[in-house]
Design a protein around this motif. Structure first.
Motif, PDB file in Angstrom:
ATOM      1  N   SER A  65       0.838  -1.204   0.000  1.00  0.00           N
ATOM      2  CA  SER A  65       0.000   0.000   0.000  1.00  0.00           C
ATOM      3  C   SER A  65       0.874   1.256   0.000  1.00  0.00           C
ATOM      4  CB  SER A  65      -0.858   0.037   1.269  1.00  0.00           C
ATOM      5  OG  SER A  65      -1.686  -1.087   1.330  1.00  0.00           O
ATOM      6  N   TYR A  66       0.460   2.278  -0.730  1.00  0.00           N
ATOM      7  CA  TYR A  66       1.149   3.579  -0.696  1.00  0.00           C
ATOM      8  C   TYR A  66       0.107   4.697  -0.698  1.00  0.00           C
ATOM      9  CZ  TYR A  66       5.378   0.985  -1.295  1.00  0.00           C
ATOM     10  OH  TYR A  66       6.407   0.098  -1.074  1.00  0.00           O
ATOM     11  N   VAL A  89       9.903  -4.514  -1.885  1.00  0.00           N
ATOM     12  CA  VAL A  89       9.266  -3.693  -2.919  1.00  0.00           C
ATOM     13  C   VAL A  89       9.827  -2.272  -2.983  1.00  0.00           C
ATOM     14  CG1 VAL A  89       7.051  -2.619  -3.549  1.00  0.00           C
ATOM     15  CG2 VAL A  89       7.133  -5.038  -2.924  1.00  0.00           C
ATOM     16  N   SER A  90      10.028  -1.635  -1.823  1.00  0.00           N
ATOM     17  CA  SER A  90      10.386  -0.204  -1.868  1.00  0.00           C
ATOM     18  C   SER A  90      11.710   0.055  -2.609  1.00  0.00           C
ATOM     19  CB  SER A  90      10.369   0.417  -0.476  1.00  0.00           C
ATOM     20  OG  SER A  90      11.288  -0.201   0.381  1.00  0.00           O
TER      21      SER A  90
HETATM   22  C1  LIG Z   1      -2.100   2.391   4.291  1.00  0.00           C
HETATM   23  C2  LIG Z   1      -0.597   2.392   4.073  1.00  0.00           C
HETATM   24  C3  LIG Z   1      -0.007   3.445   3.391  1.00  0.00           C
HETATM   25  C4  LIG Z   1       1.383   3.458   3.192  1.00  0.00           C
HETATM   26  N1  LIG Z   1       1.937   4.529   2.547  1.00  0.00           N
HETATM   27  C5  LIG Z   1       3.274   4.566   2.362  1.00  0.00           C
HETATM   28  C6  LIG Z   1       3.877   5.698   1.717  1.00  0.00           C
HETATM   29  O1  LIG Z   1       3.196   6.668   1.322  1.00  0.00           O
HETATM   30  N2  LIG Z   1       5.227   5.689   1.540  1.00  0.00           N
HETATM   31  C7  LIG Z   1       6.002   4.634   1.966  1.00  0.00           C
HETATM   32  O2  LIG Z   1       7.238   4.672   1.746  1.00  0.00           O
HETATM   33  N3  LIG Z   1       5.462   3.570   2.587  1.00  0.00           N
HETATM   34  C8  LIG Z   1       4.120   3.498   2.780  1.00  0.00           C
HETATM   35  N4  LIG Z   1       3.558   2.403   3.395  1.00  0.00           N
HETATM   36  C9  LIG Z   1       4.433   1.253   3.740  1.00  0.00           C
HETATM   37  C10 LIG Z   1       4.525   0.314   2.512  1.00  0.00           C
HETATM   38  O3  LIG Z   1       3.263  -0.306   2.287  1.00  0.00           O
HETATM   39  C11 LIG Z   1       5.543  -0.812   2.700  1.00  0.00           C
HETATM   40  O4  LIG Z   1       5.274  -1.481   3.907  1.00  0.00           O
HETATM   41  C12 LIG Z   1       6.976  -0.309   2.708  1.00  0.00           C
HETATM   42  O5  LIG Z   1       7.293   0.322   1.456  1.00  0.00           O
HETATM   43  C13 LIG Z   1       7.942  -1.501   2.929  1.00  0.00           C
HETATM   44  O6  LIG Z   1       7.778  -2.431   1.889  1.00  0.00           O
HETATM   45  P1  LIG Z   1       9.021  -3.321   1.440  1.00  0.00           P
HETATM   46  O7  LIG Z   1       8.484  -4.373   0.514  1.00  0.00           O
HETATM   47  O8  LIG Z   1      10.138  -2.478   0.930  1.00  0.00           O
HETATM   48  O9  LIG Z   1       9.526  -3.967   2.797  1.00  0.00           O
HETATM   49  P2  LIG Z   1       9.198  -5.464   3.306  1.00  0.00           P
HETATM   50  O10 LIG Z   1       9.969  -6.430   2.456  1.00  0.00           O
HETATM   51  O11 LIG Z   1       7.718  -5.638   3.394  1.00  0.00           O
HETATM   52  O12 LIG Z   1       9.790  -5.400   4.770  1.00  0.00           O
HETATM   53  C14 LIG Z   1      11.215  -5.320   4.982  1.00  0.00           C
HETATM   54  C15 LIG Z   1      11.521  -5.065   6.422  1.00  0.00           C
HETATM   55  O13 LIG Z   1      11.094  -3.762   6.797  1.00  0.00           O
HETATM   56  C16 LIG Z   1      10.122  -3.806   7.840  1.00  0.00           C
HETATM   57  N5  LIG Z   1       9.093  -2.838   7.441  1.00  0.00           N
HETATM   58  C17 LIG Z   1       8.051  -3.024   6.609  1.00  0.00           C
HETATM   59  N6  LIG Z   1       7.324  -1.886   6.494  1.00  0.00           N
HETATM   60  C18 LIG Z   1       7.941  -0.962   7.251  1.00  0.00           C
HETATM   61  C19 LIG Z   1       7.682   0.396   7.549  1.00  0.00           C
HETATM   62  N7  LIG Z   1       6.621   1.059   7.023  1.00  0.00           N
HETATM   63  N8  LIG Z   1       8.541   1.045   8.376  1.00  0.00           N
HETATM   64  C20 LIG Z   1       9.611   0.415   8.899  1.00  0.00           C
HETATM   65  N9  LIG Z   1       9.899  -0.882   8.676  1.00  0.00           N
HETATM   66  C21 LIG Z   1       9.083  -1.562   7.859  1.00  0.00           C
HETATM   67  C22 LIG Z   1       9.597  -5.242   7.837  1.00  0.00           C
HETATM   68  O14 LIG Z   1       9.202  -5.646   9.128  1.00  0.00           O
HETATM   69  C23 LIG Z   1      10.828  -5.998   7.377  1.00  0.00           C
HETATM   70  O15 LIG Z   1      11.728  -6.228   8.454  1.00  0.00           O
HETATM   71  C24 LIG Z   1       2.188   2.382   3.644  1.00  0.00           C
HETATM   72  C25 LIG Z   1       1.581   1.312   4.320  1.00  0.00           C
HETATM   73  C26 LIG Z   1       0.215   1.318   4.543  1.00  0.00           C
HETATM   74  C27 LIG Z   1      -0.400   0.158   5.278  1.00  0.00           C
END
Ligand SMILES: Cc1cc2nc3c(=O)[nH]c(=O)nc-3n(C[C@H](O)[C@H](O)[C@H](O)COP(=O)(O)OP(=O)(O)OC[C@H]3O[C@@H](n4cnc5c(N)ncnc54)[C@H](O)[C@@H]3O)c2cc1C
Length: 250
Positions: A65-66, A89-90
């Motif tokens: 989600s973003y 993903v990020s």
């Molecule tokens: C409603 C909603 C809106 C969002 N909006 C944004 C946005 O506008 N911009 C943005 O950058 N992200 C946003 N997020 C967070 C986004 O959805 C992802 O969770 C984030 O980008 C991490 O994804 P990833 O696949 O890179 O990490 P993952 O592979 O899912 O996780 C990698 C590691 O990071 C940790 N982790 C996961 N999410 C977070 C977090 N948010 N903070 C710290 N550690 C984390 C996990 O526990 C894991 O250890 C939002 C989430 C929600 C639920």
């Protein structure tokens, strides 16, 4: 078994749409704003988010989600993504997705964590890190329609280098007061030492509870729980505190 029938408007929101990246903006060393063209986009409210789905050539698919960072603007939508070093993903979105590439996007999602221009009460925005993104959509929407609702923003961020939308927030926006809280390092001669948000920050930078503001709090789970708890302790009614959690407290 046949799928349940859903109202047409909901069906539209559940539909995955192709979104083409049209622009990448470097916000900080680790954050990028991605602007997509989404044919058929139904429009959105400030504060809503989307689901983004990526599918690899071998069929593996994953979604996150973003929040929408932009004010409604036809079929163009902007997201701001903070890179997590060990994320799946990020890092792909911030470093690899190129202008012209396609992702799938679904939404807009969310009906509670939204600001509508009909609201006339004072607004308090409390953002931690990338939790500023949906709050920025509210600020941009207010500006786009020349709304004069009084807004106050408290933005907690690790250091000046981690600040999002720095130049845009420096601009004068009548009726928008901004307070910056740094958790690890501050600009030179900054009066407040680095540290997490406190009750005193929320009472000096926010609104008195008897002004009955609606408070929007967004960021990591830990940040949101702390800030919302402090607002309640200061006397804000829990029903006027709307929260959005982005994920772990780390
Ligand atoms: C409603 C909603 C809106 C969002 N909006 C944004 C946005 O506008 N911009 C943005 O950058 N992200 C946003 N997020 C967070 C986004 O959805 C992802 O969770 C984030 O980008 C991490 O994804 P990833 O696949 O890179 O990490 P993952 O592979 O899912 O996780 C990698 C590691 O990071 C940790 N982790 C996961 N999410 C977070 C977090 N948010 N903070 C710290 N550690 C984390 C996990 O526990 C894991 O250890 C939002 C989430 C929600 C639920």
């Amino acid at each position: 078994m046949a799928g349940a029938t859903v109202p047409r408007r909901l069906g539209e929101r559940l539909r995955w749409r192709a979104a083409r990246l049209t622009e990448r903006v470097t916000e900080t060393g680790t954050a990028r704003t991605l602007v997509f063209d989404v044919p058929g986009w139904p429009g959105h409210l400030a504060g809503q988010h989307v689901d983004v789905r990526l599918t690899a050539e071998d069929g593996y698919s994953t979604q996150r989600s973003y929040s929408l960072a932009s004010a409604p603007d036809g079929e163009s939508v902007a997201l701001t993504v903070q890179r997590l070093e060990d994320g799946e993903v990020s890092p792909y979105l911030t470093d690899e997705l190129a202008v012209g590439d396609l992702v799938e996007l679904r939404g807009p999602v969310g009906g509670w964590f939204v600001w509508r221009t009909e609201q006339k009460e004072p607004i308090l925005l409390v953002g931690g890190g990338s939790g500023l993104v949906p709050l920025m959509a509210m600020i941009r929407t207010r500006r786009a329609v020349s709304d004069r609702t009084p807004f106050r923003l408290l933005y907690s961020v690790r250091s000046p280098d981690d600040q999002l939308y720095t130049a845009e927030l420096r601009r004068d926006d009548p009726g928008l007061d901004k307070t910056y809280l740094y958790t690890r390092s501050t600009p030179e001669h900054w009066p407040r030492p680095p540290g997490h948000v406190t009750a005193s920050d929320l009472s000096t930078g926010g609104w008195p509870p008897d002004f009955e503001p609606t408070c929007y709090v967004c960021g990591s789970t830990g940040f949101v729980e702390t800030a919302a708890g402090l607002l309640v302790a200061l006397g804000h009614h829990p029903g006027r505190i709307r929260t959005e959690r982005f994920g772990p407290s780390a």
